[in-house]
Design an enzyme around this catalytic site. Structure first.
Site, PDB file in Angstrom:
ATOM      1  N   ALA A   1       0.803  -1.232   0.000  1.00  0.00           N
ATOM      2  CA  ALA A   1       0.000   0.000   0.000  1.00  0.00           C
ATOM      3  C   ALA A   1       0.836   1.283   0.000  1.00  0.00           C
ATOM      4  O   ALA A   1       0.514   2.246  -0.696  1.00  0.00           O
ATOM      5  CB  ALA A   1      -0.939  -0.024   1.207  1.00  0.00           C
TER       6      ALA A   1
ATOM      7  N   ASP B   1      -3.846  -1.927   4.588  1.00  0.00           N
ATOM      8  CA  ASP B   1      -4.198  -1.283   3.318  1.00  0.00           C
ATOM      9  C   ASP B   1      -5.216  -0.178   3.555  1.00  0.00           C
ATOM     10  O   ASP B   1      -5.309   0.764   2.769  1.00  0.00           O
ATOM     11  CB  ASP B   1      -4.740  -2.311   2.330  1.00  0.00           C
ATOM     12  CG  ASP B   1      -3.630  -3.237   1.870  1.00  0.00           C
ATOM     13  OD1 ASP B   1      -3.305  -4.198   2.602  1.00  0.00           O
ATOM     14  OD2 ASP B   1      -3.047  -2.977   0.799  1.00  0.00           O
TER      15      ASP B   1
ATOM     16  N   CYS C   1       2.110 -11.440   5.177  1.00  0.00           N
ATOM     17  CA  CYS C   1       2.295 -10.740   3.912  1.00  0.00           C
ATOM     18  C   CYS C   1       3.647 -10.032   3.895  1.00  0.00           C
ATOM     19  O   CYS C   1       4.600 -10.463   4.563  1.00  0.00           O
ATOM     20  CB  CYS C   1       1.148  -9.778   3.607  1.00  0.00           C
ATOM     21  SG  CYS C   1       1.101  -9.333   1.840  1.00  0.00           S
TER      22      CYS C   1
HETATM   23  P1  RI2 Z   1       3.069  -1.611   3.301  1.00  0.00           P
HETATM   24  C1  RI2 Z   1      -0.074  -5.150   0.893  1.00  0.00           C
HETATM   25  O1  RI2 Z   1      -1.016  -5.372  -0.109  1.00  0.00           O
HETATM   26  C2  RI2 Z   1      -0.281  -6.071   2.087  1.00  0.00           C
HETATM   27  O2  RI2 Z   1      -1.644  -6.282   2.387  1.00  0.00           O
HETATM   28  C3  RI2 Z   1       0.432  -5.285   3.152  1.00  0.00           C
HETATM   29  O3  RI2 Z   1       0.120  -5.708   4.465  1.00  0.00           O
HETATM   30  C4  RI2 Z   1      -0.083  -3.883   2.847  1.00  0.00           C
HETATM   31  O4  RI2 Z   1      -0.111  -3.810   1.415  1.00  0.00           O
HETATM   32  C5  RI2 Z   1       0.714  -2.758   3.432  1.00  0.00           C
HETATM   33  O5  RI2 Z   1       2.033  -2.783   2.926  1.00  0.00           O
HETATM   34  P2  RI2 Z   1      -0.620  -5.995  -1.580  1.00  0.00           P
HETATM   35  O6  RI2 Z   1      -0.263  -4.798  -2.436  1.00  0.00           O
HETATM   36  O7  RI2 Z   1       2.501  -0.326   2.814  1.00  0.00           O
HETATM   37  O8  RI2 Z   1       0.478  -6.991  -1.443  1.00  0.00           O
HETATM   38  O9  RI2 Z   1       3.233  -1.644   4.802  1.00  0.00           O
HETATM   39  O10 RI2 Z   1      -1.913  -6.625  -2.055  1.00  0.00           O
HETATM   40  O11 RI2 Z   1       4.333  -2.018   2.569  1.00  0.00           O
END
Ligand code: RI2
Length: 309
Positions: A18, A194, A125
């Protein structure tokens, strides 16, 4: 990189996470503004509107994306000249990217303060915000270990264990369904977000709510590392966060699915963890209980001019 290319890469998840999505979108708007020929204020505003639409249509769940777009384009329609509007886009994009990077550092410091020497942290994740705290705790000399999940179907857990391994952090890698079994070995859960709603509920990678439930049962604390721009002001006006559902082929190969006509594959990629299963949301403005979500929105996000319908 062109704006269309950035949009495509967000859609296909080459750019993911995100926070990163938000920073890349801000940079794409800034660079796009630079490529537009000088054709008057109205033309500039309409091009930037179209650019925003393109970015916003890529993925629906992470509110860091609309918040970043909103912050970068804030006030440009009130500009008196094209030059002023262009200047605003550039200044606001640069400011957003810098503050997003600074926020990660502050969040890391607060999370690291919660991680004691000898602790085992479970994460899910690949969250840059959550990992920042784990990495900083290690840099501070604490001996910690991590339990990291696989994260079907995209296996973002592979990115996480690669980073942890690069930092020589002892890590146990488990399948998503083993979370409850391993919760007794964890001292603390740290995940990213997110979106955070006005009720303090956290939208994060599918499986987060099960982890929070298992942590609650085992009386382990759950920290959510989330920059203030992950809070969703539109939820103040009753809007829901749309949960992205990605193609079935990410879960089951088409040639197998074709042989199973009575089987429907579902692939929602986020879930909602209610506030009561979260101990603290760690933002750059401090660690707050989920009940403080409204205050964070009020103090850190300009939402008065958001669509209220
Ligand atoms: P940071 C990601 O989504 C994950 O759900 C993760 O926990 C969240 O974004 C926040 O990530 P995806 O893009 O901003 O993998 O902390 O679907 O890096």
């Amino acid at each position: 990189m062109s704006l269309a290319k950035t949009a495509e890469q967000i859609k296909t998840m080459e750019i993911r996470g995100a926070g990163k999505i938000a920073r890349e979108a801000a940079a794409a708007l800034r660079d796009h503004a630079d490529t537009l020929p000088k054709a008057g204020l109205a033309a500039f505003l309409s091009e930037m509107d179209a650019a925003a639409e393109l970015l916003l249509a890529t993925r629906p769940t992470a509110v860091s994306l609309p918040n970043a777009v909103h912050l970068v384009l804030n006030g440009i329609s009130a500009a008196e000249t094209e030059e002023e509007a262009r200047r605003l886009v550039k200044t606001q994009a640069d400011r957003f990217i810098q503050s997003s990077t600074d926020a990660l550092q502050r969040i890391a410091e607060i999370c690291a303060a919660r991680i004691k020497d000898g602790m085992t942290v479970m994460t899910h994740c690949n969250s840059k915000a959550a990992l920042a705290g784990i990495l900083l705790a290690t840099e501070q000399g604490k001996n910690i270990s991590v339990i990291a999940t696989e994260v079907r179907p995209w296996n973002q857990g592979l990115l996480t264990i690669k980073t942890l391994n690069d930092h020589e952090i002892p890590t146990t890698y488990i399948v998503d369904s083993a979370v409850r079994t391993f919760m007794k070995e964890a001292d603390l859960v740290i995940v990213g977000a997110d979106a955070v709603t006005v009720s303090g509920a956290v939208v994060n990678k599918i499986g987060t709510s099960q982890i929070a439930l298992a942590a609650h049962e085992a009386r382990k604390n759950v920290l959510v590392a989330a920059e203030t721009y992950k809070f969703a002001p539109q939820t103040l006006y009753g809007q829901h966060i749309e949960i992205e559902e990605r193609p079935a082929s990410e879960v089951l190969a088409d040639d197998i699915a074709e042989t199973l006509p009575f089987v429907t594959v579902r692939n929602p990629v986020f879930d909602v963890t209610p506030a009561r299963y979260i101990d603290l949301i760690v933002t750059e403005a401090g660690a707050v209980p989920p009940a403080a979500a409204y205050t964070i929105m009020k103090e850190h996000l300009a939402f008065d001019d958001l669509e209220r319908s």
